[in-house]
Motif scaffolding. Structure first.
Motif, PDB file in Angstrom:
ATOM      1  N   ALA A  22       0.173  -0.063 -12.024  1.00 21.28           N
ATOM      2  CA  ALA A  22      -0.570   0.222 -10.796  1.00 21.28           C
ATOM      3  C   ALA A  22       0.032   1.368  -9.988  1.00 21.28           C
ATOM      4  O   ALA A  22      -0.553   1.800  -8.996  1.00 21.28           O
ATOM      5  N   GLY A  23       1.211   1.839 -10.385  1.00 19.38           N
ATOM      6  CA  GLY A  23       1.848   2.940  -9.671  1.00 19.38           C
ATOM      7  C   GLY A  23       2.569   2.521  -8.410  1.00 19.38           C
ATOM      8  O   GLY A  23       2.711   3.301  -7.469  1.00 19.38           O
ATOM      9  N   LYS A  81       7.279   3.120  -1.946  1.00 19.51           N
ATOM     10  CA  LYS A  81       6.990   2.483  -0.656  1.00 19.51           C
ATOM     11  C   LYS A  81       5.688   2.969  -0.034  1.00 19.51           C
ATOM     12  O   LYS A  81       4.937   2.187   0.535  1.00 19.51           O
ATOM     13  N   SER A  82       5.406   4.261  -0.154  1.00 16.75           N
ATOM     14  CA  SER A  82       4.162   4.802   0.421  1.00 16.75           C
ATOM     15  C   SER A  82       2.942   4.209  -0.269  1.00 16.75           C
ATOM     16  O   SER A  82       1.957   3.853   0.387  1.00 16.75           O
ATOM     17  N   ALA A  83       3.008   4.089  -1.599  1.00 17.66           N
ATOM     18  CA  ALA A  83       1.890   3.511  -2.348  1.00 17.66           C
ATOM     19  C   ALA A  83       1.702   2.043  -1.987  1.00 17.66           C
ATOM     20  O   ALA A  83       0.570   1.578  -1.804  1.00 17.66           O
ATOM     21  N   LEU A  84       2.806   1.311  -1.863  1.00 18.79           N
ATOM     22  CA  LEU A  84       2.713  -0.104  -1.486  1.00 18.79           C
ATOM     23  C   LEU A  84       2.120  -0.250  -0.086  1.00 18.79           C
ATOM     24  O   LEU A  84       1.249  -1.095   0.140  1.00 18.79           O
ATOM     25  N   LEU A  85       2.565   0.585   0.846  1.00 17.97           N
ATOM     26  CA  LEU A  85       2.000   0.537   2.200  1.00 17.97           C
ATOM     27  C   LEU A  85       0.513   0.855   2.196  1.00 17.97           C
ATOM     28  O   LEU A  85      -0.266   0.203   2.901  1.00 17.97           O
ATOM     29  N   ASP A  86       0.103   1.846   1.400  1.00 17.35           N
ATOM     30  CA  ASP A  86      -1.330   2.170   1.293  1.00 17.35           C
ATOM     31  C   ASP A  86      -2.116   0.957   0.814  1.00 17.35           C
ATOM     32  O   ASP A  86      -3.185   0.647   1.342  1.00 17.35           O
ATOM     33  N   PHE A  87      -1.587   0.274  -0.198  1.00 15.18           N
ATOM     34  CA  PHE A  87      -2.270  -0.915  -0.707  1.00 15.18           C
ATOM     35  C   PHE A  87      -2.336  -2.001   0.360  1.00 15.18           C
ATOM     36  O   PHE A  87      -3.383  -2.618   0.567  1.00 15.18           O
ATOM     37  N   ILE A  88      -1.228  -2.231   1.060  1.00 15.34           N
ATOM     38  CA  ILE A  88      -1.192  -3.265   2.099  1.00 15.34           C
ATOM     39  C   ILE A  88      -2.191  -2.943   3.209  1.00 15.34           C
ATOM     40  O   ILE A  88      -2.954  -3.799   3.648  1.00 15.34           O
ATOM     41  N   ILE A  89      -2.190  -1.698   3.653  1.00 21.60           N
ATOM     42  CA  ILE A  89      -3.039  -1.300   4.781  1.00 21.60           C
ATOM     43  C   ILE A  89      -4.517  -1.309   4.411  1.00 21.60           C
ATOM     44  O   ILE A  89      -5.354  -1.792   5.174  1.00 21.60           O
ATOM     45  N   HIS A  90      -4.839  -0.793   3.230  1.00 26.53           N
ATOM     46  CA  HIS A  90      -6.245  -0.576   2.901  1.00 26.53           C
ATOM     47  C   HIS A  90      -6.860  -1.589   1.938  1.00 26.53           C
ATOM     48  O   HIS A  90      -8.073  -1.649   1.818  1.00 26.53           O
ATOM     49  N   GLY A  91      -6.034  -2.381   1.248  1.00 28.39           N
ATOM     50  CA  GLY A  91      -6.601  -3.260   0.235  1.00 28.39           C
ATOM     51  C   GLY A  91      -6.252  -4.726   0.334  1.00 28.39           C
ATOM     52  O   GLY A  91      -7.010  -5.573  -0.139  1.00 28.39           O
ATOM     53  N   ASN A 102      -4.558  -6.447 -16.470  1.00 22.01           N
ATOM     54  CA  ASN A 102      -5.730  -7.179 -15.987  1.00 22.01           C
ATOM     55  C   ASN A 102      -5.749  -7.287 -14.473  1.00 22.01           C
ATOM     56  O   ASN A 102      -6.311  -8.215 -13.923  1.00 22.01           O
ATOM     57  N   GLY A 103      -5.103  -6.368 -13.803  1.00 20.90           N
ATOM     58  CA  GLY A 103      -5.108  -6.380 -12.348  1.00 20.90           C
ATOM     59  C   GLY A 103      -3.873  -7.042 -11.769  1.00 20.90           C
ATOM     60  O   GLY A 103      -3.169  -7.781 -12.440  1.00 20.90           O
ATOM     61  N   MET A 104      -3.646  -6.737 -10.510  1.00 22.38           N
ATOM     62  CA  MET A 104      -2.498  -7.283  -9.796  1.00 22.38           C
ATOM     63  C   MET A 104      -2.749  -8.747  -9.439  1.00 22.38           C
ATOM     64  O   MET A 104      -3.894  -9.189  -9.336  1.00 22.38           O
ATOM     65  N   ARG A 105      -1.665  -9.466  -9.248  1.00 22.99           N
ATOM     66  CA  ARG A 105      -1.715 -10.856  -8.804  1.00 22.99           C
ATOM     67  C   ARG A 105      -1.025 -10.942  -7.448  1.00 22.99           C
ATOM     68  O   ARG A 105      -0.168 -10.111  -7.130  1.00 22.99           O
TER      69      ARG A 105
END
Length: 170
Positions: free
Chosen positions: A52-53, A64-74, A5-8
């Motif tokens: 969520a990958g 780490k790259s995926a987490l950074l992408d989420f932090i930077i863009h979302g 149901n999505g990230m928290r």
């Protein structure tokens, strides 16, 4: 596995704690104890992060790259924050290290915390126990303060925070 149901917000905190631990031999119960979050909540969080990958299927290594992408863009869109009332707490965002060494400001931002040593405008942490956990882990504290700079900072602060996060996470 339960339906996704999505990230928290605390999912990001848990992933950063794993990164701050700096080894693959961590135990779920240790992460839970150090973050003052229940083990079941950590388990559910890791399941959401797998979906969520953001972490491997065996839940041992953060992508780490995926987490950074989420932090930077979302991050600032999914967990937005606006400064609130003036309270006692623990410095965050540009008011905390490492950004406080580069950015001089009369405006302090803090996570509300009765035992805090600073006064400033309220920034709600990604989990209510973030201030307590941050006092016990300086590495985690800096990562979470940088996250808040991404969430609430102007472009310059965000860029400095992202640069620091890249250096610390990768």
């Amino acid at each position: 596995m339960k339906k996704h149901n999505g990230m928290r917000p605390h999912d990001v905190v848990i992933l950063l704690k794993i990164i701050a631990t700096d080894n693959d031999n961590w135990l779920m119960k240790d992460i839970a104890n150090k973050l003052h979050i229940s083990s079941s909540e950590v388990s559910e969080s890791l399941n959401r992060s797998v979906w969520a990958g953001l972490i491997t299927n065996d839940k041992r290594r953060v992508f780490k790259s995926a987490l950074l992408d989420f932090i930077i863009h979302g991050l600032k869109y999914v967990y937005p924050q606006k400064p609130g009332a003036m309270v006692r707490g623990i410095k965050t965002a540009h008011s905390a290290p490492p950004l406080s060494f580069e950015i001089q400001s009369d405006q302090n931002y803090v996570w509300p915390y009765a035992d805090g040593d600073s006064r400033g405008f309220t920034i709600e942490p990604l989990h209510p126990n973030v201030p307590k956990a941050s006092l016990e882990d300086h590495k985690l504290y800096e990562l979470l303060a940088l996250l808040d700079a991404v969430r609430i900072g102007n472009t310059r602060e965000q860029n400095l925070a992202i640069k620091e996060l890249k250096n610390r996470i990768q």
